[in-house]
Design an enzyme around this catalytic site. Structure first.
Site, PDB file in Angstrom:
ATOM      1  N   ASN A  23     -17.774 -32.488 -25.893  1.00 19.29           N
ATOM      2  CA  ASN A  23     -17.819 -32.312 -24.452  1.00 19.29           C
ATOM      3  C   ASN A  23     -19.039 -32.660 -23.637  1.00 19.29           C
ATOM      4  OD1 ASN A  23     -17.666 -31.263 -21.823  1.00 19.29           O
ATOM      5  ND2 ASN A  23     -17.575 -29.003 -22.627  1.00 19.29           N
ATOM      6  N   PRO A  24     -18.722 -33.726 -23.039  1.00 18.97           N
ATOM      7  CA  PRO A  24     -20.015 -34.496 -22.400  1.00 18.97           C
ATOM      8  C   PRO A  24     -20.452 -33.661 -21.497  1.00 18.97           C
ATOM      9  CG  PRO A  24     -18.005 -35.392 -21.473  1.00 18.97           C
ATOM     10  CD  PRO A  24     -17.499 -34.446 -22.629  1.00 18.97           C
ATOM     11  N   ASN A  59      -9.486 -27.886 -22.050  1.00 18.47           N
ATOM     12  CA  ASN A  59      -8.139 -27.712 -22.716  1.00 18.47           C
ATOM     13  C   ASN A  59      -7.615 -29.067 -23.472  1.00 18.47           C
ATOM     14  OD1 ASN A  59      -7.866 -25.168 -22.651  1.00 18.47           O
ATOM     15  ND2 ASN A  59      -6.633 -24.984 -20.496  1.00 18.47           N
ATOM     16  N   ASP A  82     -20.195 -22.899 -27.417  1.00 17.68           N
ATOM     17  CA  ASP A  82     -19.085 -21.867 -27.992  1.00 17.68           C
ATOM     18  C   ASP A  82     -17.720 -22.146 -27.308  1.00 17.68           C
ATOM     19  OD1 ASP A  82     -20.912 -20.783 -29.788  1.00 17.68           O
ATOM     20  OD2 ASP A  82     -21.696 -19.605 -28.132  1.00 17.68           O
ATOM     21  N   GLY A 114     -24.365 -22.302 -24.172  1.00 16.32           N
ATOM     22  CA  GLY A 114     -24.224 -21.016 -25.162  1.00 16.32           C
ATOM     23  C   GLY A 114     -23.956 -21.434 -26.758  1.00 16.32           C
ATOM     24  N   ASP A 179     -23.250 -13.665 -18.422  1.00 18.48           N
ATOM     25  CA  ASP A 179     -22.528 -14.913 -18.685  1.00 18.48           C
ATOM     26  C   ASP A 179     -21.958 -15.693 -17.537  1.00 18.48           C
ATOM     27  OD1 ASP A 179     -22.792 -15.351 -21.438  1.00 18.48           O
ATOM     28  OD2 ASP A 179     -20.669 -14.233 -21.934  1.00 18.48           O
ATOM     29  N   ASP A 308     -15.985 -14.836 -26.462  1.00 22.08           N
ATOM     30  CA  ASP A 308     -16.512 -16.028 -26.694  1.00 22.08           C
ATOM     31  C   ASP A 308     -17.433 -16.499 -25.438  1.00 22.08           C
ATOM     32  OD1 ASP A 308     -15.655 -15.158 -29.095  1.00 22.08           O
ATOM     33  OD2 ASP A 308     -14.263 -17.030 -29.263  1.00 22.08           O
TER      34      ASP A 308
END
Ligand code: ADP
Ligand code: MG
Length: 331
Positions: A23-24, A59, A82, A114, A179, A308
């Site tokens: 994931n950039p 996604n 995560d 995270g 979070d 998560d």
């Protein structure tokens, strides 16, 4: 005994073809540069062939692993936080062949903000706490060693009937607020609330759970209605007192903090949590139990629940741990 001289050699099975999902935008947006500067060379030296897929949107990874020919890969490796692993776990569980698919070894390289699972793996391996590039290098090294452990996964049932799978934690109250209120979450905004849709799922039954509309089974322990500051369920032992316990024991750690805790004590507790020392922090309002399943029925009309680290719909929620359902490259 007669003695014989000899030379022994053996070959340890380890992944030789891996799919890396990166994931950039995770963390500070440095996942790709960390990958090229630290990981690529390591993989080449270890003789591990890899294909790199840079995710284009939320996604993307989930859809990709839902359709992928998994026989091509010895491991699926996530370079992100995560959240991207959460997508991959749920994508695998949405497959018709989920039972075999979820046994594909999963690896994590910390590129996000995270990185709790990566920190846990580093810890299981007996290394001192690391952050940033140091943690990337440590996890890259573990990945090349390629030893695989069982991974507990928890089925999470939400009030709307959705069910999803979680590898790390469920939080309500103060932890979840922290979070979600942070900048990284504001950036993605409402998209996060669409994560929990697993309607096509025919996965493992959760025999300990009854529908959320019914009372919990009589043999459960009920904590009477009261004011809570936070609740945190962890399936990894990173934050537990027995830090080197096997990660896949089928039990979760349930922590909750009752009302009456001072702001200073809560802050001390949070600082201690980062070191896994919160049970020793001497906070009388903190309760720790080990459980196989639990249900939370929030009575306050508004609040935040994360799974998560990702926000899910707010309301009643119940969880059952499935011992060793998944596989994790832990080195
Ligand atoms: P971080 O630790 O920085 O939050 P995560 O891995 O948790 O990193 O990812 C944050 C969110 O971004 C997750 O919800 C994930 O599904 C989503 N995501 C993954 N790839 C992309 C992308 N290319 N663009 C935007 N969001 C993405
Ligand atoms: Mg995240």
């Amino acid at each position: 005994w007669p003695q014989g001289q000899g030379v022994l050699g053996f070959s340890v099975p380890r992944p030789s073809r891996i799919l890396v999902l990166l994931n950039p935008h995770s963390g500070k947006g440095q996942a790709l540069s960390l990958f090229t500067s630290h990981i690529q060379g390591m993989l080449t030296e270890a003789g591990i062939a890899h294909q790199l897929v840079i995710t284009e949107r939320q996604n993307h990874a989930r859809e990709l692993v839902r359709e992928a020919d998994l026989s091509q890969w010895d491991a699926l490796v996530i370079m992100s936080g995560d959240g991207l692993l959460f997508e991959v776990v749920n994508g695998l569980m949405e497959r018709g062949d989920w039972e075999a698919a979820i046994r594909t070894p999963l690896g994590i390289l910390p590129g996000g903000s995270g990185n709790a699972l990566a920190a846990s793996i580093n810890h299981y391996c007996g290394f001192p706490p690391a952050m940033g590039e140091e943690l990337v290098v440590s996890c890259g090294f573990q990945l090349c060693r390629g030893l695989v452990s069982r991974l507990d996964l928890a089925a999470v049932h939400l009030g709307s009937g959705q069910r999803l799978f979680s590898f790390l934690s469920l939080a309500w109250g103060f932890v979840a607020d922290v979070d979600i209120e942070s900048e990284k979450y504001r950036r993605v905004g409402a998209a996060r609330f669409t994560l929990g849709t697993l309607v096509r799922l025919a996965c493992p039954p959760d025999p300990l759970l009854v529908p959320l509309a019914q009372p919990v089974p009589g043999c459960w322990t009920a904590v009477p209605e009261e004011d809570f500051v936070l609740l945190l369920a962890m399936y990894q032992s990173h934050l537990a007192e027995d830090l080197l316990a096997a990660p896949a024991d089928g039990l979760l750690h349930l922590f909750y903090v009752r009302a009456g805790v001072s702001r200073a004590a809560l802050l001390r507790l949070f600082l201690a949590m980062e070191r896994g020392a919160h049970l020793a922090a001497g906070c009388p309002q903190l309760v720790h139990v080990r459980a196989r399943a639990f249900r939370l029925e929030p009575l306050s009309p508004k609040g935040m629940i994360t799974v998560d680290g990702e926000a899910v719909e707010y309301g009643p929620v119940q969880v059952q741990v499935h011992s060793g359902l998944g596989r994790l490259v832990t080195g």
